[in-house]
Write an enzyme that holds these catalytic residues in place. Structure first.
Site, mmCIF file in Angstrom:
data_model
loop_
_atom_site.group_PDB
_atom_site.id
_atom_site.type_symbol
_atom_site.label_atom_id
_atom_site.label_comp_id
_atom_site.label_asym_id
_atom_site.label_seq_id
_atom_site.Cartn_x
_atom_site.Cartn_y
_atom_site.Cartn_z
ATOM 1 N N HIS A 24 6.869 -3.260 -10.192
ATOM 2 C CA HIS A 24 5.690 -2.520 -9.712
ATOM 3 C C HIS A 24 5.597 -1.125 -10.319
ATOM 4 O O HIS A 24 4.553 -0.479 -10.214
ATOM 5 C CB HIS A 24 5.723 -2.377 -8.188
ATOM 6 N N ASP A 48 11.233 -13.848 -3.613
ATOM 7 C CA ASP A 48 10.491 -13.667 -2.363
ATOM 8 C C ASP A 48 9.342 -14.658 -2.179
ATOM 9 O O ASP A 48 8.603 -14.574 -1.201
ATOM 10 C CB ASP A 48 10.016 -12.215 -2.202
ATOM 11 N N HIS A 58 5.027 -11.150 -5.618
ATOM 12 C CA HIS A 58 4.043 -10.080 -5.782
ATOM 13 C C HIS A 58 3.653 -9.946 -7.254
ATOM 14 O O HIS A 58 4.483 -10.182 -8.133
ATOM 15 C CB HIS A 58 4.623 -8.749 -5.285
ATOM 16 N N ASP A 106 8.233 -13.402 -9.258
ATOM 17 C CA ASP A 106 8.234 -12.707 -7.963
ATOM 18 C C ASP A 106 6.906 -13.014 -7.257
ATOM 19 O O ASP A 106 5.876 -13.185 -7.905
ATOM 20 C CB ASP A 106 8.378 -11.196 -8.206
HETATM 21 ZN ZN ZN Z 1 8.153 -9.125 -4.616
#
Ligand code: ZN
Length: 314
Positions: free
Chosen positions: A126, A250, A165, A163
């Site tokens: 991120h 995740d 996200h 991931d």
């Molecule tokens: Zn994540």
């Protein structure tokens, strides 16, 4: 040849304040599970080293790097308006985490390991050029990609982000760059809000970003379908010379931060798909870098499955 596991006990020094999901126990849980499930004929254990700032600054503004250092030394505890916690040691641990990803590249490119997994924190995908966010300070996988290109003269590197996200920071780092192909599988709509299918790159990089937004509750067959119909054809055309995985765990059904339904075994299968493609396209040159995964038991089990694939344990 073996699979290299890059690790460092100092990952635990990045203290996120007690009740934070991205906590020191994460990397220890993975390292302990790998030590328990594999023997020394299968894995090379390699201690990470701090990244030189000149490499971090291939991806981040120098002023941002200094700002993180000063915030940590000053004793600040929060960056990014709240969700990215730091302590005095965090700057050094973040350099160590980026250095771990670079060392994983070295292991593979120097023929010391057939592939490598950097089990370090804080995660990175991120983090943007001048912005910490989503528990990430430096974009480890992006630094590793630039390092692979410059240190080993690789023309084309692919990053596959599994991931749950969207890897907004990695996408932004290479959005206009046709030498790094970025693929992201992620829950959408979801944090951080980016990663729509229509985000495909810009300028010379148009067509070198591939987003696979998946609805909450997606299971392995949806990942497999996207792999077969979109990702594999695109990567086959791209002909990467090395593949990096942003390995977040995740999307596991037991993860508390997201809503996907991958089980332990699915992480083996997903890694097999990527590994098989790496064997065909670039002699198996594959580097995996830990990102998220917030249920310690699920993170440990899924990481074991990931490494079973990397080191060819059925
Ligand atoms: Zn994540």
């Amino acid at each position: 040849m073996k699979t290299a596991i890059i690790h460092h006990p100092d990952c635990a020094l990045h203290d996120t304040g007690g009740y934070h999901p991205e906590r020191p126990e994460r990397t220890k849980a993975v390292v302990d599970a790998l030590r328990e499930n594999f023997n020394d004929d299968q894995l090379n254990w390699v201690l990470a080293d701090k990244a030189a700032l000149s490499w971090v600054e291939q991806v981040h503004d120098g002023a941002y790097v200094r700002q993180i250092e000063e915030a940590c030394l000053r004793g600040d505890d929060v960056l990014d308006r709240g969700d990215t916690q730091v302590c005095m040691e965090s700057f050094d641990v973040a350099r160590l985490s980026a250095g771990g990803a670079m060392l994983a590249v070295d292991q593979v490119m120097q023929g010391k390991a057939k592939n490598a997994f950097s089990v370090m924190r804080p995660p990175g995908h991120h983090a943007e050029r001048a912005q910490a966010m989503g528990f990430c300070l430096f974009n480890n996988v992006a630094v590793a990609a630039r390092y692979a290109q410059q240190q080993y003269d690789l023309k084309r590197v692919a990053i596959i982000d599994i991931d749950v996200h969207h890897g907004n920071g990695t996408q932004a780092a290479f959005y206009d760059d046709p030498s790094v192909y970025f693929v992201s599988f992620h829950q959408y709509p979801f944090y951080p809000g980016t990663g729509m299918a229509r985000e495909k790159g810009a300028g010379e990089g148009l067509g070198y970003t591939l987003n696979i937004p998946l609805v909450a509750g997606a299971e392995y067959p949806e990942y497999l379908l996207a792999w077969e119909t979109e990702v594999l054809p695109a990567l086959t055309d791209f002909k990467p010379e090395m593949i990096l995985i942003s390995a977040g765990f995740d999307a596991h059904i037991d993860d508390p931060l997201a809503n996907m339904k991958l089980n332990d075994r699915d992480f083996y299968e997903l890694t097999e798909l990527i590994k098989d493609f790496a064997m065909q396209s670039c002699g198996g040159r594959l580097v995996s870098v830990l990102e998220g995964g917030y249920n310690l038991e699920a993170l440990a089990r899924a990481s074991v499955r990931h490494v079973q694939s990397l080191c060819d344990v059925k």
